[in-house]
Design an enzyme around this catalytic site. Sequence first.
Site, PDB file in Angstrom:
ATOM      1  NE  ARG A 171      -1.757  28.839   7.137  1.00 27.79           N
ATOM      2  CZ  ARG A 171      -0.702  28.157   7.583  1.00 27.79           C
ATOM      3  NH1 ARG A 171       0.326  27.942   6.807  1.00 27.79           N
ATOM      4  NH2 ARG A 171      -0.680  27.663   8.797  1.00 27.79           N
ATOM      5  CD  GLU A 214      -1.316  25.875   3.625  1.00 29.99           C
ATOM      6  OE1 GLU A 214      -1.108  24.807   4.226  1.00 29.99           O
ATOM      7  OE2 GLU A 214      -1.837  26.877   4.149  1.00 29.99           O
ATOM      8  CB  SER A 255       1.647  38.755 -17.938  1.00 35.41           C
ATOM      9  OG  SER A 255       2.746  39.613 -17.730  1.00 35.41           O
TER      10      SER A 255
END
Length: 162
Positions: A103, A106, A129
């Site tokens: 997730r 995702e 960064s």
Amino acid sequence: MSQHPIATLDASLIPRLPASSPTLFEAKKAKNLSFEAIGEAIGRNEVAVAALFYGQAQASPEDIKKLSELLDIPHATLSARLSGFPDRGRSLEMPPKDPLVYRLYEIVQNYGPAYKAVLNEKFGDGIMSAISFSTKVEKEVDDKGEWAKITLRGKWLPYSRF
């Protein structure tokens, strides 16, 4: 401290992790300590502590000393296993198989271009960064349930113009 069980090491990850990981996780379990409690004891953020346990962050001599004392792991053992440079990024298969890690992956798949566009509008051409970086995880509760809040804070690095 959390009311939930203490995180333990998924044995299927062991072949891809450094030798320090099982040692640290076993001691953590034996002491029944959360990453938050360990972080408070050694003066590190709980996510940084978890990253040390997974071999994704470099331990300082002070980290090694404090972890050795807190977890009752011989200093020489811990020093031998935690000294040196981490081998980052090798513990996960891509795409991730674990549903929670997937997730997070995702989120970047779906919102990565939107994050990039908004960041570029706010900061210009550059990158955030992951070295000059901090993160934290917080729990929020309201009438609709429990919410996970993850903060990512990275120094903005503008691309150079040559």
